[in-house]
Design a protein around this motif. Structure first.
Motif, mmCIF file in Angstrom:
data_model
loop_
_atom_site.group_PDB
_atom_site.id
_atom_site.type_symbol
_atom_site.label_atom_id
_atom_site.label_comp_id
_atom_site.label_asym_id
_atom_site.label_seq_id
_atom_site.Cartn_x
_atom_site.Cartn_y
_atom_site.Cartn_z
ATOM 1 N N LEU A 207 0.914 -1.269 0.017
ATOM 2 C CA LEU A 207 0.005 0.002 -0.004
ATOM 3 C C LEU A 207 0.877 1.188 0.084
ATOM 4 O O LEU A 207 1.893 1.245 0.701
ATOM 5 N N THR A 208 0.432 2.210 -0.781
ATOM 6 C CA THR A 208 1.074 3.426 -0.552
ATOM 7 C C THR A 208 0.884 4.130 0.535
ATOM 8 O O THR A 208 0.185 3.696 1.596
ATOM 9 N N SER A 209 1.614 5.264 1.131
ATOM 10 C CA SER A 209 1.557 5.606 2.218
ATOM 11 C C SER A 209 0.226 6.370 2.863
ATOM 12 O O SER A 209 -0.235 6.507 4.070
ATOM 13 N N GLY A 210 -0.697 6.826 1.760
ATOM 14 C CA GLY A 210 -2.171 7.104 2.038
ATOM 15 C C GLY A 210 -2.104 8.567 2.874
ATOM 16 O O GLY A 210 -2.863 9.074 3.263
ATOM 17 N N THR A 211 -1.039 9.495 2.697
ATOM 18 C CA THR A 211 -0.881 10.691 3.251
ATOM 19 C C THR A 211 -1.678 11.708 2.543
ATOM 20 O O THR A 211 -2.101 12.762 2.960
ATOM 21 N N THR A 212 -2.120 11.284 1.198
ATOM 22 C CA THR A 212 -3.334 12.372 0.498
ATOM 23 C C THR A 212 -4.672 11.486 0.250
ATOM 24 O O THR A 212 -5.335 12.063 -0.324
ATOM 25 N N GLY A 213 -4.963 10.736 1.240
ATOM 26 C CA GLY A 213 -6.173 10.172 0.902
ATOM 27 C C GLY A 213 -6.118 8.466 1.187
ATOM 28 O O GLY A 213 -5.165 8.147 2.156
ATOM 29 N N THR A 214 -6.994 7.894 0.646
ATOM 30 C CA THR A 214 -7.058 6.432 1.006
ATOM 31 C C THR A 214 -5.728 5.788 0.112
ATOM 32 O O THR A 214 -5.572 5.912 -1.218
ATOM 33 N N PRO A 215 -5.075 4.851 0.877
ATOM 34 C CA PRO A 215 -4.006 4.169 0.228
ATOM 35 C C PRO A 215 -4.143 3.260 -1.179
ATOM 36 O O PRO A 215 -5.034 2.835 -0.959
ATOM 37 N N LYS A 216 -3.411 3.306 -2.073
ATOM 38 C CA LYS A 216 -3.571 2.761 -3.132
ATOM 39 C C LYS A 216 -2.844 1.346 -2.991
ATOM 40 O O LYS A 216 -1.781 1.055 -2.449
ATOM 41 N N ILE A 343 27.440 2.825 5.243
ATOM 42 C CA ILE A 343 25.952 3.176 4.738
ATOM 43 C C ILE A 343 25.698 2.840 3.317
ATOM 44 O O ILE A 343 26.524 3.253 2.288
ATOM 45 N N HIS A 344 24.454 2.247 2.961
ATOM 46 C CA HIS A 344 24.054 1.963 1.850
ATOM 47 C C HIS A 344 22.632 2.694 1.594
ATOM 48 O O HIS A 344 21.678 2.186 2.356
ATOM 49 N N ASN A 345 22.462 3.870 0.948
ATOM 50 C CA ASN A 345 21.401 4.593 0.698
ATOM 51 C C ASN A 345 20.415 4.256 -0.532
ATOM 52 O O ASN A 345 20.988 4.497 -1.534
ATOM 53 N N LEU A 346 19.476 3.451 -0.380
ATOM 54 C CA LEU A 346 18.563 3.278 -1.611
ATOM 55 C C LEU A 346 17.358 4.175 -1.758
ATOM 56 O O LEU A 346 16.731 4.757 -0.758
ATOM 57 N N TYR A 347 17.229 4.362 -3.004
ATOM 58 C CA TYR A 347 16.162 5.073 -3.497
ATOM 59 C C TYR A 347 15.330 4.573 -4.367
ATOM 60 O O TYR A 347 15.675 3.684 -5.137
ATOM 61 N N GLY A 348 13.844 4.297 -4.171
ATOM 62 C CA GLY A 348 12.759 3.371 -4.939
ATOM 63 C C GLY A 348 11.503 4.137 -4.416
ATOM 64 O O GLY A 348 11.540 5.233 -3.796
ATOM 65 N N SER A 349 10.585 3.076 -4.704
ATOM 66 C CA SER A 349 9.197 3.640 -4.109
ATOM 67 C C SER A 349 8.329 2.231 -4.231
ATOM 68 O O SER A 349 8.920 1.171 -4.694
ATOM 69 N N THR A 350 6.977 2.283 -3.593
ATOM 70 C CA THR A 350 6.241 1.422 -3.583
ATOM 71 C C THR A 350 6.208 0.771 -5.029
ATOM 72 O O THR A 350 5.801 -0.460 -5.123
ATOM 73 N N GLU A 351 5.761 1.768 -5.925
ATOM 74 C CA GLU A 351 5.614 1.413 -7.284
ATOM 75 C C GLU A 351 6.689 0.683 -8.150
ATOM 76 O O GLU A 351 6.728 -0.338 -8.953
ATOM 77 N N VAL A 352 7.936 1.289 -7.900
ATOM 78 C CA VAL A 352 9.034 1.050 -8.995
ATOM 79 C C VAL A 352 10.104 0.200 -8.322
ATOM 80 O O VAL A 352 10.850 -0.430 -8.781
ATOM 81 N N ALA A 353 9.823 -0.085 -6.935
ATOM 82 C CA ALA A 353 10.747 -0.966 -6.055
ATOM 83 C C ALA A 353 12.258 -0.056 -6.070
ATOM 84 O O ALA A 353 12.378 0.931 -5.596
ATOM 85 N N VAL A 354 13.258 -0.830 -6.545
ATOM 86 C CA VAL A 354 14.621 -0.028 -6.270
ATOM 87 C C VAL A 354 14.925 0.610 -7.832
ATOM 88 O O VAL A 354 14.544 0.301 -8.904
ATOM 89 N N ALA A 355 15.301 1.773 -7.333
ATOM 90 C CA ALA A 355 15.756 2.557 -8.518
ATOM 91 C C ALA A 355 17.102 2.836 -8.423
ATOM 92 O O ALA A 355 18.008 2.563 -9.659
ATOM 93 N N THR A 356 17.631 3.239 -7.466
ATOM 94 C CA THR A 356 19.236 3.387 -7.310
ATOM 95 C C THR A 356 19.810 3.220 -5.740
ATOM 96 O O THR A 356 19.026 3.061 -4.853
ATOM 97 N N VAL A 357 21.056 2.752 -5.872
ATOM 98 C CA VAL A 357 21.550 2.579 -4.421
ATOM 99 C C VAL A 357 23.086 3.296 -4.529
ATOM 100 O O VAL A 357 23.681 3.216 -5.353
#
Length: 539
Positions: A207-216, A343-357
């Protein structure tokens, strides 16, 4: 869809070879035992990445410890057998392939066994956020057609409006009610022999974070073992080690690293609630080589101070894996000073998973970077007209292609795409070395007096002040400038700071139009369960 080009086929072949090399380096490609490799692929495709990985780990070493929680340890064999029993019990109660199972649990064995049992039945699992409010949980359960609900006793009151579901208690702190069976009871009364494989894996719905409404809902049906290479390419996890899982398992960061640790046959240590000192104690006791956190958790560990941190032997740590929200340069640098180059800093999202590290080497070269795409990932920047940005230091919208990316929300909607890449909703830039920096959310840009300001840049400067613990910046209406910047600042314990000093600190480090006109001091910033600041709660 057009026929594949020769260049496209060659590119995919090269990527497959690179992925295999990454898996071999991590110990996941059992060359020359190709029979074991084939067996692993078959198991994963039949049962999904988690249940399949646990089966393989139990076969590889029946006595290896798979999970440690507050009730003790379970071997991979015990996890496999107990989840067999739970799956058989659920099947007898009508759970079929395609039946949606929702879980609202802290991190513990009950949650893990529910995930495994659902995987063995081909039932999709909806991971509910323990920080959601009652209306959000009720709406999501109805939209996703939940038929089985597994939850901890502490969340009972939040789920009172969800009707038409079979309920099971995963964790109780008192005598459980007679009308709701516990997972322990039905496992104890069931046969633990293996089940036939389902027609297809059920998969996970995050689920998305739902900070702007019902989580997707964002389904994750991917089961290819090659997708693991996206993480392992830039994060040196290895077979048979130990991982402390601080990030919650309902979050994309937590569940992805949990599945990967199981695939590697690692011991995974979890706790129901995050406690910074208990985390250090667990790392020391179990000699964990990896620690998975969201940035606020790392901040809380650092706030213990060198004296407390020094009480625990954390020399086994090779990886502190941070993801879920922006890691401020000051926080990452302090962690490097205390724990070394981990330190291993990952960037991604619920939708795309991993993008960069960002690897430790990347971080030392450019604190604040989220690094480069691993094997199998592609990141490109585009301007507001859909034109690709190729010059360094030019901010654009971030688009990502990944083998783990979702294929659309459960309600039929999806994210914007360009050239086969998904929008993340963020804006960022590359530096001259090709390292990516995230400048902020594209919908959080503040236009003040005609100048564009992204909050994260000002926030990073604020937390560099020796008396500031954390900070958030938003735009508020202004009759003259359209918007003006307002800073919310949390001061470190025992420190004293006033608004003029805050503004002066920003003025000394950034352009004049980036200095907050308003400064408000708070005891703490409002955050959700994964540490993201709830900007809608700030005004």
């Amino acid at each position: 869809m057009g026929r594949p080009t020769v260049a496209g086929v060659m590119s995919r072949a090269v990527e497959a070879v690179r992925s295999l090399a990454v898996l071999y380096r991590a110990g996941l490609a059992p060359i020359p035992r190709l029979d074991e490799g084939i067996r692993s692929i078959i198991s994963t495709r039949r049962y999904g990445p988690l249940a399949g990985s646990v089966k393989i780990a139990a076969r590889r070493d029946p006595h290896s410890v798979g999970l440690v929680d507050e009730r003790g340890s379970l071997t991979y064999t015990q996890l496999d057998l107990r989840s067999n029993a739970l799956a058989r019990a659920w099947a007898a109660r009508g759970v079929r392939p395609g039946t949606t199972v929702a879980v609202l649990c802290r991190d513990h064995r009950g949650l893990v066994l529910a995930l495994l049992a659902a995987g063995k039945l081909g039932a999709p699992v909806l991971l509910l956020n323990t920080g959601f409010a009652k209306p959000q949980l009720t709406d999501v359960a109805a939209r996703e057609k939940v038929r089985v609900l597994v939850h901890d006793e502490e969340f009972t009151d939040l789920l009172g409006d969800i009707a038409g579901v079979d309920r099971y208690l995963a964790w109780t702190d008192s005598t459980p009610p007679a009308d709701v069976p516990t997972l322990d009871d039905i496992i104890a009364g069931s046969d633990d022999h293996p089940l036939p494989a389902p027609p297809k894996p059920g998969g996970l719905v995050l689920l998305t974070s739902g900070t702007t409404g019902t989580p997707k809902g964002a389904p994750r049906p991917k089961v290819s073992p090659f997708d693991s290479a996206q993480f392992l390419d830039r994060i040196p996890l290895r077979v048979g080690e130990a991982t402390f899982m601080g990030a919650p398992l309902f979050h994309a960061t937590g569940i992805s690293q949990f599945i990967l640790s199981c695939a590697l046959g690692c011991t995974v240590v979890v706790r129901r609630k995050f406690d910074p000192e208990a985390t250090l104690r667990g790392v020391a006791e179990h000699r964990c080589t990896a620690l998975v956190l969201v940035p606020t958790m790392l901040q809380r560990i650092l706030d213990l101070g060198p004296e407390v941190i020094g009480r625990y032997d954390t020399s086994s740590l090779r990886i502190i894996f941070v993801a879920g929200s922006a890691l401020a340069p000051e926080v990452g640098n302090r962690a490097t000073e205390l724990f070394g180059d981990v330190i291993h800093n990952l960037y991604g999202s619920t939708e795309v998973a991993v993008a960069t590290v960002a690897t430790p080497e990347d971080w030392k070269r450019a604190p604040g970077t989220v690094g480069k795409p691993p094997v199998g990932c592609r990141v490109e920047l585009y301007d507001e007209h859909g034109r690709r940005i190729t010059r360094p230091y030019v901010t654009g919208r971030v688009f990502v292609g990944s083998g783990l990316a979702f294929e659309g929300y459960t309600d039929g909607r999806t994210k914007e795409t360009i050239n086969g890449l998904l929008a993340t909703g963020d804006v960022g830039h590359f530096d001259a070395d090709g390292l990516l920096f995230i400048d902020g959310r594209d919908d959080e840009m503040i236009v003040s007096g005609g100048e564009n300001v992204y909050p994260v840049e000002v926030e990073n400067v604020l937390v560099e002040h020796p008396d500031v613990r954390e900070a958030a910046v938003i735009g508020v209406p202004d009759d003259e400038f359209g918007q003006r910047l307002k800073a919310f600042v949390v001061v470190k314990e025992g420190a004293e700071l006033d608004a003029d000093a805050v503004r002066e600190h920003v003025r000394n480090n950034l352009a004049r139009y980036k200095v907050p006109r308003d400064v408000e001091f708070l005891d703490q910033l409002p955050r959700n369960a994964t540490g993201k600041v709830l900007r809608n709660s700030l005004e």
